[in-house]
Design a protein around this motif. Structure first.
Motif, PDB file in Angstrom:
ATOM      1  N   VAL A  32       0.959  -1.245   0.039  1.00 47.64           N
ATOM      2  CA  VAL A  32      -0.100   0.040   0.103  1.00 47.64           C
ATOM      3  C   VAL A  32       0.809   1.247   0.115  1.00 47.64           C
ATOM      4  CG1 VAL A  32      -2.148  -0.907   0.917  1.00 47.64           C
ATOM      5  CG2 VAL A  32      -0.148  -0.322   2.543  1.00 47.64           C
ATOM      6  N   ALA A  42      -1.457  13.929   0.149  1.00 44.21           N
ATOM      7  CA  ALA A  42      -1.321  13.516   1.467  1.00 44.21           C
ATOM      8  C   ALA A  42      -0.718  12.185   1.864  1.00 44.21           C
ATOM      9  CB  ALA A  42      -2.612  13.876   2.354  1.00 44.21           C
ATOM     10  N   ASP A  48       4.686  10.985   6.112  1.00 39.23           N
ATOM     11  CA  ASP A  48       5.000   9.604   6.822  1.00 39.23           C
ATOM     12  C   ASP A  48       5.730   9.822   8.080  1.00 39.23           C
ATOM     13  OD1 ASP A  48       3.642   8.412   4.930  1.00 39.23           O
ATOM     14  OD2 ASP A  48       5.140   7.069   4.181  1.00 39.23           O
ATOM     15  N   LEU A  49       5.541   8.952   8.934  1.00 35.11           N
ATOM     16  CA  LEU A  49       6.369   9.139  10.291  1.00 35.11           C
ATOM     17  C   LEU A  49       7.566   8.014  10.005  1.00 35.11           C
ATOM     18  CD1 LEU A  49       3.658   9.726  12.553  1.00 35.11           C
ATOM     19  CD2 LEU A  49       4.862  11.528  11.537  1.00 35.11           C
ATOM     20  N   LEU A 116     -10.223   2.684  19.185  1.00 36.71           N
ATOM     21  CA  LEU A 116      -9.493   3.692  18.177  1.00 36.71           C
ATOM     22  C   LEU A 116      -9.863   5.174  18.902  1.00 36.71           C
ATOM     23  CD1 LEU A 116      -9.990   2.425  14.827  1.00 36.71           C
ATOM     24  CD2 LEU A 116      -8.083   2.302  15.857  1.00 36.71           C
ATOM     25  N   ILE A 143      -1.339   9.599  17.077  1.00 37.03           N
ATOM     26  CA  ILE A 143      -2.097   8.441  16.497  1.00 37.03           C
ATOM     27  C   ILE A 143      -2.557   7.399  17.456  1.00 37.03           C
ATOM     28  CG2 ILE A 143      -0.647   8.842  14.407  1.00 37.03           C
ATOM     29  CD1 ILE A 143       0.394   5.864  14.769  1.00 37.03           C
ATOM     30  N   TRP A 145      -3.714   3.441  18.026  1.00 36.39           N
ATOM     31  CA  TRP A 145      -3.604   1.970  17.618  1.00 36.39           C
ATOM     32  C   TRP A 145      -4.666   1.340  18.149  1.00 36.39           C
ATOM     33  CZ3 TRP A 145      -0.415   0.186  13.887  1.00 36.39           C
ATOM     34  CH2 TRP A 145       0.697   0.920  13.695  1.00 36.39           C
ATOM     35  N   ARG A 149      -2.072  -3.117  18.788  1.00 33.82           N
ATOM     36  CA  ARG A 149      -0.568  -3.401  19.037  1.00 33.82           C
ATOM     37  C   ARG A 149      -0.383  -3.677  20.365  1.00 33.82           C
ATOM     38  NH1 ARG A 149      -0.215  -4.257  14.727  1.00 33.82           N
ATOM     39  NH2 ARG A 149       0.923  -3.370  13.149  1.00 33.82           N
TER      40      ARG A 149
ATOM     41  N   ALA B 203       1.197  -2.597   5.964  1.00 35.89           N
ATOM     42  CA  ALA B 203       0.519  -1.819   6.631  1.00 35.89           C
ATOM     43  C   ALA B 203      -0.725  -2.588   7.325  1.00 35.89           C
ATOM     44  CB  ALA B 203       0.075  -0.653   6.053  1.00 35.89           C
ATOM     45  N   THR B 204      -0.721  -2.351   8.743  1.00 33.64           N
ATOM     46  CA  THR B 204      -2.252  -2.619   9.389  1.00 33.64           C
ATOM     47  C   THR B 204      -3.405  -2.012   8.744  1.00 33.64           C
ATOM     48  OG1 THR B 204      -0.801  -3.141  11.490  1.00 33.64           O
ATOM     49  CG2 THR B 204      -3.333  -2.740  11.469  1.00 33.64           C
ATOM     50  N   MET B 220      -9.807   1.384   6.810  1.00 34.29           N
ATOM     51  CA  MET B 220      -8.774   2.278   7.333  1.00 34.29           C
ATOM     52  C   MET B 220      -7.268   1.627   7.263  1.00 34.29           C
ATOM     53  SD  MET B 220      -6.972   3.070  10.414  1.00 34.29           S
ATOM     54  CE  MET B 220      -7.701   3.272  11.876  1.00 34.29           C
ATOM     55  N   SER B 221      -6.519   2.351   7.038  1.00 34.62           N
ATOM     56  CA  SER B 221      -5.043   1.877   6.920  1.00 34.62           C
ATOM     57  C   SER B 221      -4.058   2.700   7.685  1.00 34.62           C
ATOM     58  CB  SER B 221      -4.650   1.788   5.515  1.00 34.62           C
ATOM     59  OG  SER B 221      -3.080   1.384   5.536  1.00 34.62           O
ATOM     60  N   TYR B 222      -2.760   2.019   8.125  1.00 36.20           N
ATOM     61  CA  TYR B 222      -1.801   2.779   8.893  1.00 36.20           C
ATOM     62  C   TYR B 222      -0.802   2.775   8.001  1.00 36.20           C
ATOM     63  CZ  TYR B 222      -4.012   2.106  13.502  1.00 36.20           C
ATOM     64  OH  TYR B 222      -4.958   2.358  14.629  1.00 36.20           O
ATOM     65  N   GLN B 223      -0.914   2.979   6.685  1.00 33.15           N
ATOM     66  CA  GLN B 223       0.177   2.878   5.701  1.00 33.15           C
ATOM     67  C   GLN B 223       0.829   4.502   6.197  1.00 33.15           C
ATOM     68  OE1 GLN B 223      -2.349   3.064   2.020  1.00 33.15           O
ATOM     69  NE2 GLN B 223      -0.700   4.407   1.649  1.00 33.15           N
ATOM     70  N   GLY B 224       2.187   4.662   6.010  1.00 35.86           N
ATOM     71  CA  GLY B 224       3.047   5.901   6.634  1.00 35.86           C
ATOM     72  C   GLY B 224       2.858   6.148   7.969  1.00 35.86           C
ATOM     73  N   ARG B 225       2.349   5.104   8.814  1.00 40.43           N
ATOM     74  CA  ARG B 225       2.129   5.129  10.405  1.00 40.43           C
ATOM     75  C   ARG B 225       1.127   6.457  10.688  1.00 40.43           C
ATOM     76  NH1 ARG B 225       5.905   2.807  13.689  1.00 40.43           N
ATOM     77  NH2 ARG B 225       5.364   3.127  15.857  1.00 40.43           N
ATOM     78  N   ARG B 226       0.320   6.557   9.642  1.00 42.67           N
ATOM     79  CA  ARG B 226      -0.696   7.557   9.913  1.00 42.67           C
ATOM     80  C   ARG B 226      -2.042   6.801   9.443  1.00 42.67           C
ATOM     81  NH1 ARG B 226       0.888  13.058  11.154  1.00 42.67           N
ATOM     82  NH2 ARG B 226       2.697  13.471  10.164  1.00 42.67           N
ATOM     83  N   PRO B 227      -2.872   6.472  10.646  1.00 44.29           N
ATOM     84  CA  PRO B 227      -4.175   5.787  10.368  1.00 44.29           C
ATOM     85  C   PRO B 227      -5.372   6.811   9.737  1.00 44.29           C
ATOM     86  CG  PRO B 227      -3.793   6.280  12.688  1.00 44.29           C
ATOM     87  CD  PRO B 227      -2.631   7.062  11.969  1.00 44.29           C
ATOM     88  N   ARG B 228      -5.659   6.323   8.484  1.00 41.71           N
ATOM     89  CA  ARG B 228      -6.667   7.050   7.875  1.00 41.71           C
ATOM     90  C   ARG B 228      -7.510   6.131   6.922  1.00 41.71           C
ATOM     91  NH1 ARG B 228      -2.527  11.304   5.151  1.00 41.71           N
ATOM     92  NH2 ARG B 228      -1.375   9.341   5.023  1.00 41.71           N
ATOM     93  N   GLY B 245      -4.782  15.134   3.869  1.00 40.45           N
ATOM     94  CA  GLY B 245      -4.314  15.573   5.039  1.00 40.45           C
ATOM     95  C   GLY B 245      -4.071  14.541   5.953  1.00 40.45           C
ATOM     96  N   THR B 246      -3.359  15.022   7.030  1.00 40.79           N
ATOM     97  CA  THR B 246      -3.059  13.911   7.999  1.00 40.79           C
ATOM     98  C   THR B 246      -4.163  13.642   9.021  1.00 40.79           C
ATOM     99  OG1 THR B 246      -1.978  15.519   9.531  1.00 40.79           O
ATOM    100  CG2 THR B 246      -0.738  14.313   7.840  1.00 40.79           C
ATOM    101  N   PHE B 248      -6.768  12.125  11.568  1.00 43.76           N
ATOM    102  CA  PHE B 248      -7.164  10.708  11.969  1.00 43.76           C
ATOM    103  C   PHE B 248      -8.331  10.316  11.730  1.00 43.76           C
ATOM    104  CE2 PHE B 248      -7.913   7.931  15.892  1.00 43.76           C
ATOM    105  CZ  PHE B 248      -7.818   6.607  15.110  1.00 43.76           C
ATOM    106  N   PHE B 250     -11.558   7.198  10.753  1.00 53.31           N
ATOM    107  CA  PHE B 250     -11.849   5.724  10.944  1.00 53.31           C
ATOM    108  C   PHE B 250     -13.300   5.367  10.757  1.00 53.31           C
ATOM    109  CE2 PHE B 250     -12.781   5.700  15.390  1.00 53.31           C
ATOM    110  CZ  PHE B 250     -12.502   7.160  15.873  1.00 53.31           C
TER     111      PHE B 250
END
Lengths: 172, 435
Positions: A32, A42, A48-49, A116, A143, A145, A149, B203-204, B220-228, B245-246, B248, B250
């Motif tokens: 992905v 975006a 990305d982090l 969440l 963020i 999880w 996790r 990605a989760t 919803m996906s956590y790709q890029g460590r950004r849940p969107r 944008g960033t 959150f 879901f």
């Protein structure tokens, strides 16, 4: 009669028009994070982090912990959590080149989507405390999880207590 | 990449007259659990006496489908005799009576030039008369879909309910240990066949849900460590961020017309419900109460939205108008309630009830009355309706291991049926009826 049926099937065939579903691609789509989003949107890597493991270890060494814990279905910070976050704030102020991604988690006893929201609530509580200690808000993101996790894998109070947490992850 | 086409064929003898005939052979799906009806499903002959293998395979799929409804005990195709092509539409009733069958699904298969036609007949064995008939033409590779259509014909005619067997399921396939779980979106036919993965697992991913036409997913996906939240085209695999944008985002679901997506957005410790055009645009905020407002689900007419909120101090179910007005609580049964999903028939809302250390799946009326719990295990959550509003799929998590498994349960009672997934599964979404 069966001959009639057979002819009838051929003669009265009605193709259903709204059924253009196609066979899926044979291969699994690419990961992905290599998706079709064009650069500049975006989902570009710029947002990305990226974790910094060495700096993370330094935070843990200097601040004592990167993690604070919460009560069941709670997002308030007890005295121990506040002391840990105060030490994290001092480290963040001493390391201006990095940012903090505050990651909130919940135990497994909540439903997925509620957890969440709960994880975000916990991450935000930690973030607000860090801001109150002087860390610029622009250096902090949150963020959640949810329950995705866990660090402790049991289904018991001891494990749940470890999983109800907010972790300050050092990112660039 | 050939188009998958199921042509519906009208078999020549007045099928409509037969289908409208409300004869005595009906299974009662309203009055609770009945003894399943015995339905003979012999192997089907081929027109012209050709290859018999596919006729047996089709009968096996039909028998399996009928069994999963919980309303029928299929007899055959193993262990019973077949019949001739001439008998497909003109059965020897005495044969099936002596086999103990109350109904018979028969037919024949015609295979020519890569196309397969299944002629499907349903008979009342006791009364000795035809109840329904329909022909289905498919690409030969898609013979299973013709079988599902035939099973749906029998199910629908005998139960009086809408069909639901020719459907798909999308879900989150889970592998790996509890503290390092890999989650991939997977799609399969609702009987478990044609299983494939839509994401690679890097990605989760959570909560994939079908569009009302079944051609898109929102998840919803956590790709890029950004849940969107993202929207994916099922055919091409192309995906698109729902809200630029960033933020959150879901808990997404499509509106019944597919033109909007309702979802949660969290910021500053507060989660509210928003709606946005499914092709983009600016989200409109629907709730503003302090707390977690999430798991929104449209009513089938698109006029109302069920959701959960902890604004009262604990998770409870609420309903509001599509524009956010008239928010009112509907759950008052004690304990907590979560993840409502409005039935496609509109008459019920399925939910997860939290109480006594367990999660259970239940249903209630959209006004809040008539609560019934359908499952009893440590942790059942995330209900998703079959398109006919008669079954609910959910996932069951095992205490300790955290392993999750998909199940489906009838709203009329009975034991949940485990869904045949190759690995663990959670967050199921039942597709609309395939077209």
């Amino acid at each position: 009669m069966n001959k009639t049926v057979l002819i009838g099937i051929s003669a009265l065939a009605l193709a259903v028009s709204a059924c253009g579903r196609k066979e899926p691609p044979a291969e699994v789509p690419p990961p992905v994070d290599q998706s079709a989003n064009p650069p500049g949107t975006a989902t570009d890597d710029s947002v990305d982090l990226v974790e910094l493991p060495a700096m993370q270890a330094d935070l843990v060494a200097k601040a004592g912990s990167d993690t604070v814990y919460f009560g069941t279905d709670e997002s308030s910070l007890d005295a121990q959590a506040q002391a840990t976050l105060a030490a994290q704030a001092r480290w963040l102020l001493a390391n201006q080149s990095v940012r903090g991604s505050i990651e909130g988690h919940a135990d497994e006893r909540g439903t997925r989507e509620y957890n969440l929201a709960l994880g975000e609530r916990r991450a935000n509580a930690a973030k607000e405390f860090l801001i109150a200690q002087g860390v610029p808000a622009g250096r902090l993101t949150t963020i959640s999880w949810g329950k995705e996790r866990p660090v402790a894998v049991g289904s018991n109070e001891e494990a749940w207590a470890q999983n109800r947490r907010a972790v300050t992850v050092v990112v660039k | 990449m050939k188009p998958l086409i199921v042509a519906l064929l009208t078999l020549p003898i007045a099928a409509t007259a037969a289908a409208q005939d409300t004869g005595p052979l009906e299974v009662d799906v309203v009055g609770g659990i009945q003894a399943p009806m015995a339905v003979a499903v012999p192997a089907m002959p081929s027109a012209g006496g050709g290859d018999l293998a596919v006729g047996r395979q089709i009968a096996e799929v039909i028998a399996s489908d009928l069994r999963t409804t919980g309303l029928f005990t299929p007899i055959g195709p193993g262990g019973i005799a077949g019949y001739s092509y001439a008998q497909a539409s003109n059965p020897v009733y005495a044969t099936w009576r002596s086999a103990g069958a109350a109904a018979l699904v028969s037919g024949y298969v015609e295979n020519n030039g890569g196309r397969l036609t299944l002629a499907c007949y349903l008979f009342d064995v006791t009364a000795g008369r035809e109840l329904a008939r329909q022909g289905f033409a498919v690409n030969a590779n898609d013979w299973r879909r013709a079988a599902h259509k035939c099973a749906d014909l029998a199910y629908s005619r005998l139960s009086g309910e809408q069909p639901f067997l020719d459907t798909k399921v999308v879900y989150v396939a889970e592998t790996g240990p509890k503290n390092a779980r890999v989650k991939r979106i997977a799609i399969m036919d609702s009987d478990g066949s044609n299983h494939r993965y839509l994401t690679a697992g890097k990605a989760t991913v959570l909560t994939p849900r079908f569009s009302p036409r079944g051609d898109k997913l929102v998840y919803m996906s956590y790709q890029g460590r950004r849940p969107r939240v993202y929207v994916m085209d099922v055919v091409t695999g192309q995906e698109r961020l729902l809200v630029p944008g960033t933020a959150f985002t879901f808990a997404p679901r499509f509106s019944p017309d597919g033109r909007q997506i309702v979802f949660s957005m969290a910021s500053g410790g507060n989660t509210d419900i928003y709606v946005v055009n499914s092709d983009g645009g600016t989200p409109r905020r629907l709730t503003s109460a302090p707390g977690a407002d999430t798991s929104p689900s449209f009513s089938p007419d698109g006029n109302q939205i069920a959701f959960e909120s902890d604004r009262s101090g604990s998770q409870q179910l609420y309903v509001m108008n599509y524009d956010g007005s008239n928010q009112r609580r509907i759950s008052f049964g004690g304990g907590q309630y979560a993840s409502p999903m409005w039935s496609p028939r509109g008459d019920l809302v399925a939910f997860t009830k939290i109480g006594g250390g367990a999660f259970r799946i239940g249903v209630m009326g959209p006004g809040g009355g008539g609560e019934r719990l359908l499952t009893n295990a440590w942790q059942d959550e995330g209900p998703s309706w079959a398109p006919n509003g008669q079954f609910v799929m959910f996932h069951r998590t095992t205490q300790g291991s955290g392993n999750a498994t998909l199940y489906a349960v009838s709203i009329n009672g009975g034991a949940p049926r485990r869904m045949p997934t190759p690995v663990g599964g959670s967050d199921p979404s039942w597709s609309p009826l395939n077209n």
